[in-house]
Design an enzyme around this catalytic site. Structure first.
Site, PDB file in Angstrom:
ATOM      1  N   HIS A   1       0.475  -1.149  -0.236  1.00  0.00           N
ATOM      2  CA  HIS A   1       0.311  -0.160   0.065  1.00  0.00           C
ATOM      3  C   HIS A   1       0.531   1.067   0.058  1.00  0.00           C
ATOM      4  O   HIS A   1       2.661   1.048  -0.109  1.00  0.00           O
ATOM      5  CB  HIS A   1      -1.086  -0.294   1.464  1.00  0.00           C
ATOM      6  CG  HIS A   1      -0.516  -0.406   2.448  1.00  0.00           C
ATOM      7  ND1 HIS A   1       0.017  -1.221   3.305  1.00  0.00           N
ATOM      8  CD2 HIS A   1      -0.033   1.338   2.868  1.00  0.00           C
ATOM      9  CE1 HIS A   1       0.460  -1.179   4.474  1.00  0.00           C
ATOM     10  NE2 HIS A   1       0.465   0.703   4.525  1.00  0.00           N
TER      11      HIS A   1
ATOM     12  N   HIS B   1       4.327   7.654   3.104  1.00  0.00           N
ATOM     13  CA  HIS B   1       4.940   6.194   3.382  1.00  0.00           C
ATOM     14  C   HIS B   1       4.643   5.199   2.517  1.00  0.00           C
ATOM     15  O   HIS B   1       3.267   5.192   1.619  1.00  0.00           O
ATOM     16  CB  HIS B   1       5.073   5.785   4.708  1.00  0.00           C
ATOM     17  CG  HIS B   1       3.536   4.813   5.132  1.00  0.00           C
ATOM     18  ND1 HIS B   1       2.752   5.639   6.094  1.00  0.00           N
ATOM     19  CD2 HIS B   1       3.018   3.653   4.706  1.00  0.00           C
ATOM     20  CE1 HIS B   1       1.888   4.736   6.143  1.00  0.00           C
ATOM     21  NE2 HIS B   1       2.213   3.385   5.777  1.00  0.00           N
TER      22      HIS B   1
ATOM     23  N   GLU C   1       7.638   1.201   5.030  1.00  0.00           N
ATOM     24  CA  GLU C   1       7.558   0.105   6.279  1.00  0.00           C
ATOM     25  C   GLU C   1       7.796  -1.259   5.598  1.00  0.00           C
ATOM     26  O   GLU C   1       6.967  -1.292   4.768  1.00  0.00           O
ATOM     27  CB  GLU C   1       5.375   0.920   5.995  1.00  0.00           C
ATOM     28  CG  GLU C   1       4.711  -0.375   6.759  1.00  0.00           C
ATOM     29  CD  GLU C   1       3.525  -0.123   7.259  1.00  0.00           C
ATOM     30  OE1 GLU C   1       2.442   0.749   6.974  1.00  0.00           O
ATOM     31  OE2 GLU C   1       2.788  -1.174   7.922  1.00  0.00           O
TER      32      GLU C   1
END
Lengths: 149, 149
Positions: free
Chosen positions: A8, A87, A136
């Site tokens: 994502h 992010h 991440e």
């Protein structure tokens, strides 16, 4: 490590309710999940699915709204009041192995490995060590649990 | 419109050469395309492929480096010297239809429709009308030409 799925992109927003309207009405999203609180990270989260050639299993948009006074994304929204790209998140098969590799490379990891929005272990790497992008790293959900959130 | 594939995320970098090392050596990318100049937009471009469950046809990372003194991304890099997330790009089946829809919604479109990095028509929508995200809309490449760049 080997580059995994771009699970994502994290998008900060002052209002998930407004963002849902934007993705539904302006962008034509058809698969918008129920928002939920991720208290440990101080964010409210809502996933928007995007298509691939074979289904709705593309890179998701993870809308994140501040939850609580100490939310880590308050600072970002002060600088970017409309919200914006916060992010990116890539999958790995084994989170402990990935963490060890990043540590060995001298990358600054932000805090402990913890459970992320998809219910699998994640950690964040400092943007200054990642070409300016807060990154991440998340363990791939097991088969069948892929799109539970 | 209906939400299309998240074709790529545009990532500004002061050096595509350094970014290629980062994606290859740190992130483990295996499919990195040849960089090329997109003079009309004042950028040097390099695509990095990411996997899906079925192949390397996931959302790409589009590395963009300034080309020429008037490059549109110089300002971004002045504010973000390490680089970072610059834009997102979604596919549509028909660029003229999509443009008409965005115009009708009162979204500010930046300049004319032109040929983008994948050789199909594209336009950009102002981040202030798109939840803080500079958004590229691109016509889906025809069958067989999908991953030519």
């Amino acid at each position: 490590m080997k580059l995994g799925r771009l699970n994502h992109i994290g998008v900060a927003t002052p209002s998930i309710a407004d963002s849902i309207k934007h993705y539904r009405d302006t962008m034509g999203a058809t698969h918008i999940h129920e928002p939920f609180d991720l208290e440990e990270q101080g964010v409210k989260v809502c996933f928007v699915d995007t298509p691939t050639d074979s289904g709705m299993n593309g890179t998701q948009i993870e809308l994140i709204e501040p939850l609580g006074e100490k939310s880590t994304i308050r600072g970002f929204l002060e600088k970017n009041p409309l919200g914006g790209q916060h992010h990116v998140c890539f999958e790995v098969p084994d989170i402990a192995e990935a963490r060890a590799e990043f540590e060995e490379m001298g990358k600054r990891i932000l805090g402990p490995t913890r459970i992320g929005a998809h219910g699998t272990p994640i950690f964040f790497v400092h943007p200054k060590d990642m070409q300016g992008m807060l990154t991440e790293i998340m363990e791939t959900p097991r088969e069948g649990a892929h799109w539970s959130n």
